[in-house]
Design a protein around this motif. Sequence first.
Motif, PDB file in Angstrom:
ATOM      1  N   ALA A  94     -10.079   1.807  -4.204  1.00  0.00           N
ATOM      2  CA  ALA A  94      -9.826   1.700  -2.924  1.00  0.00           C
ATOM      3  C   ALA A  94      -8.566   2.236  -2.086  1.00  0.00           C
ATOM      4  N   ASN A  95      -8.691   2.587  -0.921  1.00  0.00           N
ATOM      5  CA  ASN A  95      -7.232   2.906  -0.521  1.00  0.00           C
ATOM      6  C   ASN A  95      -6.241   1.550  -0.487  1.00  0.00           C
ATOM      7  N   MET A  96      -5.009   1.896  -0.737  1.00  0.00           N
ATOM      8  CA  MET A  96      -3.864   0.767  -0.984  1.00  0.00           C
ATOM      9  C   MET A  96      -2.704   1.160  -0.418  1.00  0.00           C
ATOM     10  N   VAL A  97      -2.118   0.086   0.157  1.00  0.00           N
ATOM     11  CA  VAL A  97      -0.694   0.246   0.670  1.00  0.00           C
ATOM     12  C   VAL A  97       0.423  -0.471  -0.269  1.00  0.00           C
ATOM     13  N   ASP A  98       0.489  -1.701   0.005  1.00  0.00           N
ATOM     14  CA  ASP A  98       1.455  -2.442  -0.824  1.00  0.00           C
ATOM     15  C   ASP A  98       1.246  -2.814  -2.378  1.00  0.00           C
ATOM     16  N   ALA A  99      -0.167  -2.727  -2.685  1.00  0.00           N
ATOM     17  CA  ALA A  99      -0.558  -3.179  -3.714  1.00  0.00           C
ATOM     18  C   ALA A  99      -0.214  -4.529  -4.521  1.00  0.00           C
ATOM     19  N   THR A 100       0.141  -5.454  -3.529  1.00  0.00           N
ATOM     20  CA  THR A 100       0.611  -6.958  -3.937  1.00  0.00           C
ATOM     21  C   THR A 100      -0.273  -7.941  -3.381  1.00  0.00           C
ATOM     22  N   GLY A 101      -1.675  -7.531  -2.639  1.00  0.00           N
ATOM     23  CA  GLY A 101      -2.158  -8.497  -2.240  1.00  0.00           C
ATOM     24  C   GLY A 101      -2.000  -9.030  -0.806  1.00  0.00           C
ATOM     25  N   MET A 102      -0.982  -8.301  -0.102  1.00  0.00           N
ATOM     26  CA  MET A 102      -0.515  -8.836   1.123  1.00  0.00           C
ATOM     27  C   MET A 102      -0.725  -8.065   2.119  1.00  0.00           C
ATOM     28  N   CYS A 103      -1.157  -6.803   2.182  1.00  0.00           N
ATOM     29  CA  CYS A 103      -1.276  -6.155   3.510  1.00  0.00           C
ATOM     30  C   CYS A 103      -2.756  -5.936   3.491  1.00  0.00           C
ATOM     31  N   GLY A 104      -3.667  -6.425   2.876  1.00  0.00           N
ATOM     32  CA  GLY A 104      -5.085  -6.379   3.182  1.00  0.00           C
ATOM     33  C   GLY A 104      -5.839  -4.952   3.130  1.00  0.00           C
ATOM     34  N   THR A 105      -5.098  -3.909   3.057  1.00  0.00           N
ATOM     35  CA  THR A 105      -5.914  -2.452   2.975  1.00  0.00           C
ATOM     36  C   THR A 105      -7.001  -2.582   2.186  1.00  0.00           C
ATOM     37  N   CYS A 106      -6.906  -2.852   0.845  1.00  0.00           N
ATOM     38  CA  CYS A 106      -7.845  -3.002  -0.212  1.00  0.00           C
ATOM     39  C   CYS A 106      -9.135  -3.836  -0.196  1.00  0.00           C
ATOM     40  N   ARG A 107      -9.255  -4.555   0.842  1.00  0.00           N
ATOM     41  CA  ARG A 107     -10.034  -5.545   0.924  1.00  0.00           C
ATOM     42  C   ARG A 107     -11.452  -5.055   0.801  1.00  0.00           C
ATOM     43  N   VAL A 108     -12.231  -6.119  -0.091  1.00  0.00           N
ATOM     44  CA  VAL A 108     -13.537  -5.630  -0.371  1.00  0.00           C
ATOM     45  C   VAL A 108     -14.396  -7.040  -0.578  1.00  0.00           C
ATOM     46  N   THR A 109     -15.698  -6.979  -0.080  1.00  0.00           N
ATOM     47  CA  THR A 109     -16.340  -8.356  -0.048  1.00  0.00           C
ATOM     48  C   THR A 109     -17.311  -8.145  -1.517  1.00  0.00           C
ATOM     49  N   VAL A 110     -17.063  -9.316  -2.435  1.00  0.00           N
ATOM     50  CA  VAL A 110     -17.737  -9.249  -3.518  1.00  0.00           C
ATOM     51  C   VAL A 110     -18.363 -10.613  -3.678  1.00  0.00           C
ATOM     52  N   GLY A 111     -19.711 -10.655  -3.829  1.00  0.00           N
ATOM     53  CA  GLY A 111     -20.545 -11.901  -4.005  1.00  0.00           C
ATOM     54  C   GLY A 111     -20.219 -12.812  -2.483  1.00  0.00           C
ATOM     55  N   GLY A 112     -20.285 -12.231  -1.441  1.00  0.00           N
ATOM     56  CA  GLY A 112     -20.050 -12.901  -0.234  1.00  0.00           C
ATOM     57  C   GLY A 112     -18.397 -13.361  -0.104  1.00  0.00           C
ATOM     58  N   LYS A 113     -17.378 -13.105  -1.090  1.00  0.00           N
ATOM     59  CA  LYS A 113     -15.908 -13.467  -0.732  1.00  0.00           C
ATOM     60  C   LYS A 113     -14.964 -12.531  -0.901  1.00  0.00           C
ATOM     61  N   THR A 114     -14.268 -12.595  -0.019  1.00  0.00           N
ATOM     62  CA  THR A 114     -13.118 -11.605  -0.068  1.00  0.00           C
ATOM     63  C   THR A 114     -12.271 -11.555  -1.294  1.00  0.00           C
ATOM     64  N   ARG A 115     -12.152 -10.311  -1.647  1.00  0.00           N
ATOM     65  CA  ARG A 115     -11.335  -9.858  -2.696  1.00  0.00           C
ATOM     66  C   ARG A 115     -10.427  -8.824  -2.404  1.00  0.00           C
ATOM     67  N   PHE A 116      -9.365  -8.638  -3.256  1.00  0.00           N
ATOM     68  CA  PHE A 116      -8.215  -7.511  -2.983  1.00  0.00           C
ATOM     69  C   PHE A 116      -8.331  -6.711  -4.216  1.00  0.00           C
TER      70      PHE A 116
END
Length: 282
Positions: free
Chosen positions: A213-235
């Motif tokens: 995934a595209n990434m920016v901060d890589a700490t789970g804060m910016c949301g850039t790498c957000r993906v939906t897995v099994g209906g849940k938001t994951r980073f």
Amino acid sequence: MPYKITEKVRLNPVTWKLVLEAPLIARQAKAGQFVIIKIDEKAERIPLTINDNDPQKNTITIIFQEAGATTRRLGCLKAGDVLTDILGPLGKETDFGKAGRVVLVAGGVGIAEILPVAKYAKREGNYVLTIIGSRTKDLLILEEELKRYSDKLIVTTDDGSYGVKGLVVSPLKEAMASEKLDLCYCVGPDIMMKAVSETTKPCGLKTLVSLDANMVDATGMCGTCRVTVGGKTRFVCVDGPEFDGHLVEWDLFLKRQKRFIEEEKRAAEYFESHHKDCIYKR
Ligand SMILES: Cc1cc2nc3c(=O)[nH]c(=O)nc-3n(C[C@H](O)[C@H](O)[C@H](O)COP(=O)(O)OP(=O)(O)OC[C@H]3O[C@@H](n4cnc5c(N)ncnc54)[C@H](O)[C@@H]3O)c2cc1C
Ligand code: FES
């Protein structure tokens, strides 16, 4: 702290291997993990898989394909040059353990990303069938290295210049029809991971995908790498990069991966006008 490049090797016309001095990361890195690198103060941060690590020599290895401005700049560096920042090891380590009969499927530069997983799978005592694909023979990398950790290796090329002509999905289907498999692990172009997941889903072959995934901060804060897995938001940076391929919402992921196209285009144009010369010097 600057990170010195101790070795640079060309693997094909657009793919490079760099060995870097990074003692702390070298001591801690595990299969499946990645680093974020920054070439200099003003450079973009990009994620790259830790392809190998040597705690004795204090080094890590990265393998990258020139895709846009940052990876092309990286390809211009030489042994002795330094990177300003390397952050890692990041992401969750591979931990499928002794799954049984494992099929590894990789395409393009994903072949570099699957090598540490192949080593891990073999070390854990699995039977390893590896299927790797590239567009042409010239672009194929790491075949011999992967053979060492595979009970069987199948190569495909889109144009038939080497191995089986066609895409990785065909030998995967044949393997699924002819032998019992317990786990599929896939890394490569997004569209390939989607196709592999759709192939394995009907017969319930558990499938892990490693998302680039595209990434920016890589700490789970910016949301850039957000993906939906099994209906849940994951980073991807903190919850991944491995996910259950049958649960990833692929169409949304593919759409999100395209949202920086204009910026990427501008960065490539800037590279062409400011750094192009370095390509001819290396
Ligand atoms: C966890 C993780 C591990 C990765 N490991 C590796 C690795 O070991 N080796 C490697 O070569 N790359 C790897 N990548 C992808 C790498 O980060 C991108 O290729 C890089 O960020 C591109 O930067 P750029 O500025 O050169 O190109 P950009 O200008 O950002 O993009 C240029 C072109 O490449 C495409 N592109 C950009 N990012 C990606 C991506 N993430 N996946 C697919 N296409 C992309 C764009 O759509 C565009 O067409 C990894 C990504 C993640 C998230
Ligand atoms: S890169 Fe910012 S949340 Fe993952």
